[in-house]
Design a protein around this motif. Structure first.
Motif, PDB file in Angstrom:
ATOM      1  N   LEU A 282       0.831  -1.210   0.000  1.00  0.00           N
ATOM      2  CA  LEU A 282       0.000   0.000   0.000  1.00  0.00           C
ATOM      3  C   LEU A 282       0.862   1.256   0.000  1.00  0.00           C
ATOM      4  N   ASN A 283       1.962   1.244   0.741  1.00  0.00           N
ATOM      5  CA  ASN A 283       2.894   2.368   0.727  1.00  0.00           C
ATOM      6  C   ASN A 283       3.346   2.653  -0.707  1.00  0.00           C
ATOM      7  N   TYR A 284       3.758   1.599  -1.422  1.00  0.00           N
ATOM      8  CA  TYR A 284       4.225   1.830  -2.789  1.00  0.00           C
ATOM      9  C   TYR A 284       3.085   2.310  -3.692  1.00  0.00           C
ATOM     10  N   LEU A 285       1.916   1.671  -3.612  1.00  0.00           N
ATOM     11  CA  LEU A 285       0.810   2.058  -4.494  1.00  0.00           C
ATOM     12  C   LEU A 285       0.371   3.499  -4.243  1.00  0.00           C
ATOM     13  N   SER A 286       0.504   3.965  -3.013  1.00  0.00           N
ATOM     14  CA  SER A 286       0.131   5.355  -2.730  1.00  0.00           C
ATOM     15  C   SER A 286       1.034   6.336  -3.465  1.00  0.00           C
ATOM     16  N   LEU A 287       2.259   5.890  -3.798  1.00  0.00           N
ATOM     17  CA  LEU A 287       3.205   6.763  -4.501  1.00  0.00           C
ATOM     18  C   LEU A 287       2.906   6.876  -5.987  1.00  0.00           C
ATOM     19  N   LEU A 288       1.939   6.091  -6.469  1.00  0.00           N
ATOM     20  CA  LEU A 288       1.554   6.160  -7.883  1.00  0.00           C
ATOM     21  C   LEU A 288       0.561   7.308  -8.067  1.00  0.00           C
ATOM     22  N   GLY A 289       1.098   8.514  -7.980  1.00  0.00           N
ATOM     23  CA  GLY A 289       0.271   9.696  -8.162  1.00  0.00           C
ATOM     24  C   GLY A 289       0.225  10.617  -6.960  1.00  0.00           C
ATOM     25  N   TRP A 290       0.812  10.205  -5.836  1.00  0.00           N
ATOM     26  CA  TRP A 290       0.758  11.029  -4.620  1.00  0.00           C
ATOM     27  C   TRP A 290       2.053  10.820  -3.848  1.00  0.00           C
ATOM     28  N   SER A 291       2.377  11.738  -2.974  1.00  0.00           N
ATOM     29  CA  SER A 291       3.537  11.532  -2.099  1.00  0.00           C
ATOM     30  C   SER A 291       3.292  12.245  -0.789  1.00  0.00           C
ATOM     31  N   LEU A 292       3.858  11.691   0.273  1.00  0.00           N
ATOM     32  CA  LEU A 292       3.732  12.312   1.590  1.00  0.00           C
ATOM     33  C   LEU A 292       4.554  13.592   1.645  1.00  0.00           C
ATOM     34  N   SER A 293       5.785  13.502   1.151  1.00  0.00           N
ATOM     35  CA  SER A 293       6.652  14.668   1.047  1.00  0.00           C
ATOM     36  C   SER A 293       7.741  14.349   0.034  1.00  0.00           C
ATOM     37  N   ALA A 294       8.463  15.367  -0.385  1.00  0.00           N
ATOM     38  CA  ALA A 294       9.461  15.193  -1.434  1.00  0.00           C
ATOM     39  C   ALA A 294      10.609  14.286  -1.002  1.00  0.00           C
ATOM     40  N   ASP A 295      10.850  14.194   0.313  1.00  0.00           N
ATOM     41  CA  ASP A 295      12.014  13.441   0.788  1.00  0.00           C
ATOM     42  C   ASP A 295      11.651  12.244   1.660  1.00  0.00           C
ATOM     43  N   GLN A 296      10.401  11.763   1.569  1.00  0.00           N
ATOM     44  CA  GLN A 296      10.004  10.618   2.383  1.00  0.00           C
ATOM     45  C   GLN A 296       9.141   9.659   1.567  1.00  0.00           C
ATOM     46  N   ASP A 297       9.737   8.529   1.207  1.00  0.00           N
ATOM     47  CA  ASP A 297       9.012   7.501   0.463  1.00  0.00           C
ATOM     48  C   ASP A 297       8.410   6.426   1.360  1.00  0.00           C
ATOM     49  N   ILE A 298       8.955   6.257   2.558  1.00  0.00           N
ATOM     50  CA  ILE A 298       8.514   5.186   3.448  1.00  0.00           C
ATOM     51  C   ILE A 298       7.649   5.782   4.558  1.00  0.00           C
ATOM     52  N   PHE A 299       6.420   5.275   4.690  1.00  0.00           N
ATOM     53  CA  PHE A 299       5.526   5.790   5.723  1.00  0.00           C
ATOM     54  C   PHE A 299       4.444   4.763   6.027  1.00  0.00           C
ATOM     55  N   THR A 300       3.777   4.970   7.140  1.00  0.00           N
ATOM     56  CA  THR A 300       2.698   4.079   7.554  1.00  0.00           C
ATOM     57  C   THR A 300       1.379   4.554   6.959  1.00  0.00           C
ATOM     58  N   MET A 301       0.371   3.701   7.035  1.00  0.00           N
ATOM     59  CA  MET A 301      -0.951   4.105   6.567  1.00  0.00           C
ATOM     60  C   MET A 301      -1.547   5.191   7.463  1.00  0.00           C
ATOM     61  N   ASP A 302      -1.203   5.180   8.742  1.00  0.00           N
ATOM     62  CA  ASP A 302      -1.672   6.258   9.614  1.00  0.00           C
ATOM     63  C   ASP A 302      -1.098   7.598   9.171  1.00  0.00           C
ATOM     64  N   GLU A 303       0.172   7.587   8.771  1.00  0.00           N
ATOM     65  CA  GLU A 303       0.787   8.826   8.283  1.00  0.00           C
ATOM     66  C   GLU A 303       0.151   9.267   6.976  1.00  0.00           C
ATOM     67  N   MET A 304      -0.172   8.310   6.111  1.00  0.00           N
ATOM     68  CA  MET A 304      -0.830   8.658   4.853  1.00  0.00           C
ATOM     69  C   MET A 304      -2.198   9.287   5.111  1.00  0.00           C
ATOM     70  N   VAL A 305      -2.980   8.651   5.981  1.00  0.00           N
ATOM     71  CA  VAL A 305      -4.324   9.166   6.281  1.00  0.00           C
ATOM     72  C   VAL A 305      -4.248  10.589   6.819  1.00  0.00           C
ATOM     73  N   ALA A 306      -3.294  10.838   7.711  1.00  0.00           N
ATOM     74  CA  ALA A 306      -3.173  12.167   8.308  1.00  0.00           C
ATOM     75  C   ALA A 306      -2.872  13.235   7.264  1.00  0.00           C
TER      76      ALA A 306
END
Length: 491
Positions: A282-306
């Motif tokens: 899910l972390n990888y699939l979220s990167l297909l069109g979105w990102s948490l930040s420019a310098d962070q590819d690894i994150f939890t689903m809680d971080e994504m939701v927030a």
């Protein structure tokens, strides 16, 4: 800003195995709903009896459960708008279609397939739009009767407005569609079966969906649906509001082509079978069109939701990169505590994956090797081949590894290594020192010296840290395997 009134839907058709593009759509809807404290409606679009299957339906439910994408209304949960399978809502669609006809928002079209094809070809030849030309839009009662006497069975078409339709796409900004590019379209087949073009907006209206987040391939249908929402409001279907739309970018595969169900890397089952963590996938699939930040590819689903905001989704196509997907999954494996990692590996330590007898499995040895394995795995299924040397009577005979490691002089090296291992204290540091010393006697650095020992003991040139593995395997079994390798070399 949170908005508990947000209502989104994930509405797949139960055809074939779930694929990663579908999962990406489910994920973005789920994250959007959870971010706003809203509602995720899980709806099954199973009106195509020829293609839909109960097996695929069950796979969809199983996939959502495995992924941890929980839903607030839908199958197995229920809700105020049940049922949530369109095949169980047919009477409702027929009633809406009749109301649209009675109100003049739709009409019966008697054109045959051959006539439609001929007129499309003529329009193309003249350089004009090739959509439906409105032949049956204003038929007289006499014309309808004449067609019916011929035995023609009409479809029902929705009457599109003769004006441009503009809307603000949450991903792409303001878009306008002109009438000539959005012709009247079918909503009911000649046999009376409702089409996706009707049932999808009807259910969205009745279920009070506020945001429609879906793939870019459905963008061209949006102006048609916007017009239909307005008509539905006029005949009293739904609460009279039109959802906001956001069209997610294509997921691209090899060669600049859209990733399709036929592409091997698109199947969700592949990732489950290989032992991807759902968090990693899910972390990888979220990167297909979105990102948490420019310098962070690894994150939890809680971080994504927030952090998730649909307006941050990039409209450009996203390329599926299996290597990056694997790398992100490996990072999530490292993040597990050792106990959780050991539990996650359990399915691959049993039949049908394990190539050892169940009674040979040594849990103490497994728990000892697990921390070392955790640092090396990309996917959980890799564990089987990495630890089988502990539970097999003899290591796997991998001839390619044998040929690569057992060069000229390997027998002499192995004899020296055996002598020094036999004399060593049985701990990691002492075992490493023994092999280093053996290598020095033969003019070899550690990398070259340990390769024949690794293949003799584990059967493979690549694996877990060697000296930790020898310590766990034990003195007696280690020396016996070196002896067996020497016997094979003498051969």
């Amino acid at each position: 800003m949170a908005n508990a009134n947000v209502r989104v839907r994930f509405c797949p058709s139960p055809t074939g195995n779930p694929h990663v593009g579908l999962v990406r759509t489910a994920l973005f809807n789920w994250a959007f709903a959870r971010h706003h404290g809203g509602t995720l409606v899980f709806r099954i679009e199973d009106t195509d009896a020829a293609r839909d299957s109960e097996e695929s339906y069950q796979q969809l439910l199983d996939a959502m459960r495995w992924l941890g994408l929980d839903w607030d209304e839908g199958p197995e949960v229920g809700g105020p708008h049940a049922p949530y399978r369109q095949s169980q809502r047919m009477d409702l669609y027929k009633d809406v279609a009749k109301k649209l006809l009675d109100a003049g928002h739709a009409y019966r079209c008697y054109c045959t397939t051959e006539e439609l094809d001929a007129r499309r070809e003529a329009a193309r030849a003249a350089g004009k739009p090739s959509g439906y030309d409105g032949t049956c839009r204003e038929l007289t009662a006499e014309q309808k009767e004449a067609y019916e006497r011929e035995g023609r069975e009409p479809i029902v078409r929705f009457r599109m407005p003769d004006e441009p339709i503009t809307f603000n796409d949450l991903v792409r900004g303001e878009l306008t569609f002109t009438p000539e590019n959005v012709p009247d379209y079918g909503i009911v087949r000649a046999n009376g079966a409702p089409l996706y073009t009707l049932v999808n907006p009807v259910d969205d209206a009745l279920m009070e969906i506020t945001h429609v987040l879906r793939g870019e391939d459905l963008l061209s249908s949006t102006p048609r649906q916007i017009a239909l929402y307005k008509a539905l409001a006029e005949i009293g279907v739904g609460n009279g509001t039109t959802p906001s739309f956001g069209h997610l970018p294509y997921v691209m595969g090899e060669g600049n082509k859209k990733l399709s169900k036929r592409d091997p890397q698109s199947s969700l089952n592949l990732y489950r079978e290989r032992g991807f963590l759902r968090e990693g996938l899910l972390n990888y699939l979220s990167l297909l069109g979105w990102s948490l930040s420019a310098d962070q590819d690894i994150f939890t689903m809680d971080e994504m939701v927030a952090a998730f905001d649909i307006e941050d989704v990039n409209a450009n196509p996203a390329r599926f990169d299996l290597k990056k997907c694997e790398a992100i999954n490996a990072d999530h494996i490292r993040r597990l505590d050792v106990k959780a990692f050991a539990e996650a590996c359990e399915p691959w330590l049993k039949a049908p994956h394990a190539n050892w007898a169940p009674e040979n499995f040594d849990r103490a040895a497994w728990e000892a090797i697990a921390p070392h394995a955790q640092t090396r795995l990309t996917v959980l299924s890799d564990i089987t081949a990495n630890v089988d040397f502990l539970f097999l009577d003899q290591p796997v005979e991998d001839e390619a590894s044998w040929t690569k490691a057992m060069k000229e002089g390997s027998d002499a090296l192995l004899r020296t290594a055996r002598e020094k291992l036999a004399e060593a204290e049985w701990n990691t540091d002492a075992l490493k020192a023994a092999v280093v010393a053996a290598g020095e006697e033969h003019g070899l650095k550690l990398g070259k010296a340990q390769a024949p020992v690794r293949v003799a003991v584990t059967g493979r040139t690549v694996g877990l840290p060697l000296f930790e593995s020898l310590e766990i395997l034990g003195r007696e079994r280690t020396l016996a395997r070196v002896d067996a390798a020497l016997a094979k070399l003498a051969g």
